[in-house]
Every structure is written in structure tokens, then in C-alpha cells.
Design a protein around this motif. Sequence first.
Motif, short mmCIF file in Angstrom:
data_model
loop_
_atom_site.label_atom_id
_atom_site.label_comp_id
_atom_site.label_asym_id
_atom_site.label_seq_id
_atom_site.Cartn_x
_atom_site.Cartn_y
_atom_site.Cartn_z
N PRO A 131 9.32 -44.67 3.37
CA PRO A 131 10.32 -44.01 2.52
C PRO A 131 10.08 -42.51 2.33
O PRO A 131 11.02 -41.76 2.08
CB PRO A 131 10.20 -44.76 1.19
CG PRO A 131 8.83 -45.36 1.19
CD PRO A 131 8.54 -45.68 2.62
N ARG A 182 15.85 -38.28 4.34
CA ARG A 182 14.81 -39.25 4.01
C ARG A 182 15.37 -40.66 4.19
O ARG A 182 16.57 -40.89 4.01
CB ARG A 182 14.36 -39.06 2.55
CG ARG A 182 13.57 -37.78 2.30
CD ARG A 182 12.17 -37.88 2.88
NE ARG A 182 11.39 -36.67 2.65
CZ ARG A 182 10.63 -36.49 1.58
NH1 ARG A 182 10.56 -37.42 0.64
NH2 ARG A 182 9.94 -35.37 1.45
N THR A 234 15.17 -43.09 2.24
CA THR A 234 15.74 -43.59 0.99
C THR A 234 17.16 -43.09 0.75
O THR A 234 17.84 -43.58 -0.15
CB THR A 234 14.85 -43.18 -0.20
OG1 THR A 234 14.61 -41.77 -0.12
CG2 THR A 234 13.53 -43.92 -0.17
#
Length: 337
Positions: free
Chosen positions: A88, A132, A134
Motif C-alpha cells: 500500500p 498509490r 490505496t
Amino acid sequence: MAEITLAQVSKRFGPVTAVAELSLAIADGEFIVLLGPTGAGKTTALRLVAGLETPDAGRVFIGGVDVTGLPPAARDVTFVFQQYSLYPHLSVFDNLAFPLRSPTRRTPEDEVRRAVHEVARLLRIEDKLGSRATQLSGGQMQRVAIGRALVRRPSVYLMDEPLSSLDAKLRSELRIELKRIQQDLGATMLYVTHDQTEAMTLASRIGVINQGRLVQIGTPRSIYEDPADIYVATRLGSPGINLLPRALFPALEAPSATATIGVRTEHLAIAKANTGAVTGKVNWIERLGDQNHLHIDVNRQQIVSLVDPDEGLDVGDEVAVTLRKPLFFAADGQRVR
């Protein structure tokens, strides 16, 4: 790429036999799907090829080399799990590049960039390389997980239900993408699923597994049209195949050992009732736009049939039921020909 051969492979966990004398040959560039319900032994078979499990008996060959005693890192395979398993804190680029930067596969940075951009283009996530993990949607995260396997260009790709956690629309989109990528790369893939749609749309051949045993293997069409037994017949088809007692159709010519008649929904001819045919009553209609599924009661047996929406039938109608291309099964469930 490379071929895979499992020769009489077995694996037990305590009293449970997860895989029993499994023999399977997967050709170079072939897309094989192992199909079966939870607990059938599909994932264990995949882990045996990967080297994550050691067989109690039998041998595993990749590219003609006996790899039974080799660790996973020495087998030149990649494994895509059901969950995304991304880092993550890393960007999409760094997640994709991670396998190429590992100490065992140190790759020049310009080659890393070239490989990552090529895979991102295949997966259509080029615009996400700086994001990213996430920040991605579920479908995008699964594309990155698949991309991390693709970037290494291994001999064999192993995939454990990688689309099962996605919604229906994303599953449909990624099925198309995955098949396209496999054909573009000429990749050897072993894929396991309980989803018949995935099996039918992705596979060069489907292997149907039941309690650790390979029951039947063949092209999607041959498995659908010519199942070896009732278990295989019920693995494919939506709605599922109708399984009816022999006595329900006494005038139908059938082998003497027949105990059960199987008939696909599209192989039932339904018309307003007339004399000389088995008759039933329409209990319920599923209206699906381009087609209707009729739920019919015939002597307290429920039958589902596929009909044209313009057929003019309604709930409560008395209908004549005629079978086309019936399949015959003995009392033990085996096919009678």
C-alpha cells in the motif's frame, strides 16, 4: 513459456485427501481452467505446481524438468492470489517493478521501466503508474496484481480465483482483458475457479475436479455437451441442467440402464398443450429481456426451460414438453450412452 505435467500427484492433510492421483498435461501456451466447488482440491493442485506444497506421491514437471523437489523460487512461476496483496505504501509503478528489483532477479533500471510500461499498456493502467495502490479501485488493484505476475515473463502463470472478489461488471471486463493478454503473450496459464462463466469464457480446456480427482477434461463445448457424469453436467449451465426421473418420459427411447434424464434448458421444446405429449403447467416466468426462463411443473417435477420472450406463454398455461438432445445417466450418476 513451458508445458506443465502432473503425474499421479496426491496430497493429504491429515485424514483429508485434497488431491488424489492427479494426472494432467498442459501444453505450452495453453489456458487450462480447473473447475469445481470449494474444497474440491483446485487450489491445492495449484500450490503443488508452484512448490508451495509438497506432494505425498507423484511428480511435477515444468518444461520437461522434474521440479518436484525444487523450492518455489527455482520453478520460474508466478502466482496471482484471490486477494490483491499489493504494497500500500508503494506507487503502482513500484508495485509492478518489485519482482524485477528483488535480489534474486536484479534487473537494470532501464529494463525495469520498459517492462513496467509495457505491462501497464497491456492492462490499460498507464495513467495510474504514479498513484498509490490505496488510491485505486478494486478492479485497478487486481489489474496491478495481475501485472506484477506478467512483468516477470515466467514460464508458467498460476491464478487462484483472481476475479472472485470483484463485482459482476468488473469480472466481465477483466475476463476479456485476461484472455486477450494470454493470447497476446502466448502464455501458459493454469487458473482455478468455481465460476462456470469464467471457465467457459477463458479456458482452452476445462478440467472438472471433484474431491481431489480430475473427473473430466476437455474443451468448454465438449464438457458442456458431453459430460461424463451428473456431477460434470451440473458444473456448467445457467440455469443448471434439468435432472428428471426416467419414469417422467415413458415414451422416450432411452438405454435400459437409464435412471435419470438430463436436459439443458435450451433443449426443451415448449408449446401450448396438445394431445400426445407430456404436459405441465407454467408456474413462474423469469423475464430477462432477450429470453425468458419458464419454470414448469410436470407431475410435481420442476423443469426450467429457455424460450423466446415472444412465445406468448403466461403463468398458469398448460404446455406440452418435448425433449431435444437428452442425456442419460445410470443410478450411480455415470453417463449411459
